[in-house]
Write a protein that holds these residues in place. Structure first.
Motif, PDB file in Angstrom:
ATOM      1  N   TYR A   1       0.860  -1.182   0.000  1.00  0.00           N
ATOM      2  CA  TYR A   1       0.000   0.000   0.000  1.00  0.00           C
ATOM      3  C   TYR A   1       0.896   1.232   0.000  1.00  0.00           C
ATOM      4  O   TYR A   1       2.112   1.145   0.210  1.00  0.00           O
ATOM      5  CB  TYR A   1      -0.905  -0.026   1.233  1.00  0.00           C
ATOM      6  N   LYS A   2       0.323   2.394  -0.211  1.00  0.00           N
ATOM      7  CA  LYS A   2       1.139   3.608  -0.216  1.00  0.00           C
ATOM      8  C   LYS A   2       1.690   3.895   1.169  1.00  0.00           C
ATOM      9  O   LYS A   2       1.116   3.489   2.184  1.00  0.00           O
ATOM     10  CB  LYS A   2       0.346   4.789  -0.755  1.00  0.00           C
TER      11      LYS A   2
ATOM     12  N   SER B   1      -2.556  -6.273   3.220  1.00  0.00           N
ATOM     13  CA  SER B   1      -1.721  -5.206   2.650  1.00  0.00           C
ATOM     14  C   SER B   1      -0.675  -4.791   3.669  1.00  0.00           C
ATOM     15  O   SER B   1      -0.864  -4.928   4.883  1.00  0.00           O
ATOM     16  CB  SER B   1      -2.570  -3.990   2.256  1.00  0.00           C
TER      17      SER B   1
ATOM     18  N   VAL C   1       1.465  -1.470   4.903  1.00  0.00           N
ATOM     19  CA  VAL C   1       1.506  -0.011   4.841  1.00  0.00           C
ATOM     20  C   VAL C   1       2.832   0.462   5.431  1.00  0.00           C
ATOM     21  O   VAL C   1       3.021   0.429   6.652  1.00  0.00           O
ATOM     22  CB  VAL C   1       0.340   0.610   5.636  1.00  0.00           C
TER      23      VAL C   1
END
Length: 475
Positions: free
Chosen positions: A13-14, A183, A185
């Motif tokens: 993820y960003k 995900s 992060v």
């Protein structure tokens, strides 16, 4: 039972400067404070709204923002009307004040120190504690969404923070799970506002649950609300000396149902802001359960829903004045959890600290609530029942109680801070959780900006920022 190793690739993820896990009162304070201090923030929340226990938990009722609170039983024994209770000083400001102002601007809340419906029915103040801020849940959820969006906080609802990636003493990021899968992060700082110190524990830092000697944890409750109550009739009963704890009604219900020894001997209800709506804050409690255990959470939820229906039909309608035609309005989507894991921190707040009124050079938040943590035995609230009080009426919380011992990149806010024994009672109250969250989020921004560890945060700089935002921590 065999253990299995979970193997799954995580989607990247960003990246963020700060990840806040948990969108309850502490997470709200942390995310807003970090974003307002110029860093990029992601707030992760398992529900579809912010507010935690105050919204999804069906308890839109913030206590502890003012000092001078006294145990409810003592208030009843003294026959004090709400309007005569002491209100010596403010204990929580900052982000809490901003939330209150925003909700009031939408005509969605009353207080602190004003009871719901008491403008029309002043006698309902006998049901209060003295320090409440009460609000409409739907308005509160929308206002909190808007506050986050305006501050530039990215929200990730329906998502659970699973674990962290830790290499030596550096945390590289957080693993999350939602409908998109697992995900990762990346981030520079983590603020654990899960209430249960989930990420601190999974990062490998020391925690413990409940009472340090016995492991006992305070009972959980599934909060319910009833509607179609005749508030005028309820007020008349109270004005004529009726028991605000509804003990005669509870005894009548117990006599009618001798097969159920778990029926309450008293019940605490609070008026909500909507006419004829009252919250049931007792009678649905379950002990000997662990808020970090999935099976226990399910058990409490199933039992609480059944109990709320039973109380509505067999206690409220039959025995409580004004509630003859009431109906069950809602139950919480998850139990109200008062106590689970706490961190072992650079400093552990103790009962003695509160009894002595100890002051700290790094005080970052205050708690205005009295001792109220329950335990088994003759004294349900061991300190409050013995009239043991906090010196000066205010508890001071040091920054060091938010930093897990030895940690560089993770900090906590809320009820999982390092507060031992009965010291947790005042520290876990929702308004103070927002205050400790605000301090943790501000510290996270300083950590990122100065590229330092949480243990290296400059306390005078932290306090100056908190003070400029209206936070209360002095005195």
């Amino acid at each position: 039972m065999s253990n299995y190793t979970f193997k799954k690739e995580a989607n990247l993820y960003k990246a963020y400067d700060v990840v806040v896990a948990g969108g309850g009162p502490a997470g709200i304070g942390a995310a807003l404070a970090a974003a307002n201090n110029g860093v990029k923030v992601l707030l992760i929340e398992g529900n579809g709204c912010l507010g935690g226990t105050s919204t999804a938990g069906n308890l839109p009722f913030y206590l502890g923002a003012m000092t001078g609170s006294i145990p409810y039983k003592e208030m009843l024994d003294q026959k004090l009307p709400y309007s005569q209770l002491p209100r010596p000083r403010k204990a929580v400001g900052g982000m809490f004040d901003k939330m209150v102002e925003a909700i009031k601007a939408e005509n969605g809340g009353v207080g602190p120190c004003v009871m719901g419906q008491s403008d029309e029915y002043p006698g309902l103040d006998r049901l209060g504690c003295h320090d409440e801020f009460t609000f409409d849940i739907e308005i509160g959820k929308r206002v909190l969404d808007d506050m986050m969006c305006k501050a530039g906080v990215d929200l990730m609802y329906y998502t659970h923070a699973m674990d962290v990636e830790r290499v030596d003493n550096k945390i590289l990021g957080v693993y999350v799970h939602n409908k998109s899968g697992v995900s990762f992060v990346p981030c520079k700082a983590v603020v654990d506002c899960t209430g249960d110190a989930d990420l601190v524990a999974r990062a490998g830092y020391e925690t413990y649950k409940g009472d340090r000697e016995t492991g006992e944890m305070t009972a959980m409750s599934l909060v319910a609300q009833v509607e179609n109550v005749d508030s005028a009739a309820m007020e008349k009963y109270l004005n004529e000396g009726g028991d605000p704890w509804m003990r005669p009604a509870c005894e009548a219900a117990r006599a009618e149902h001798p097969e159920d020894p778990t029926l309450p001997r008293n019940i605490i209800i609070f008026p909500m802001v909507q006419p004829g709506v009252f919250m049931i804050n007792s009678g649905t409690a379950v002990g000997d359960v662990d808020g970090t255990n999935g099976d226990d959470l399910t058990k409490v939820t199933l039992w609480g829903r059944r109990r709320a229906k039973f109380l509505t039909e067999e206690l409220f309608r039959k025995y409580i004045p004004g509630a003859e035609k009431c109906t069950l309005r809602s139950t919480a989507t998850y139990p109200g959890i008062r106590e689970t894991r706490r961190i072992v921190a650079e400093y552990i707040l103790t009962e003695e600290d509160l009894l002595e009124g100890k002051k700290f050079d790094d005080t970052i938040a205050l708690a205005g609530r009295h001792f109220d943590l329950t335990r088994k035995g003759e004294n349900l609230q061991p300190f409050a029942d013995k009239k043991i009080s906090i010196r000066g009426g205010v508890s001071r919380i040091p920054y060091r109680a938010l930093v897990p011992k030895g940690a560089d990149d993770i900090i906590v806010g809320g009820r999982c801070i390092a507060a031992d024994g009965q010291a947790l009672g005042p520290a876990r109250i929702m308004s103070t959780c927002m205050a400790t969250g605000e301090a943790a989020g501000t510290a996270a921004a300083l950590k990122v900006k100065h590229n330092i560890s949480f243990r290296e945060v400059n306390i005078p700089e932290l306090l100056a920022i908190l003070k400029a935002n209206g936070a209360e921590f002095e005195g």
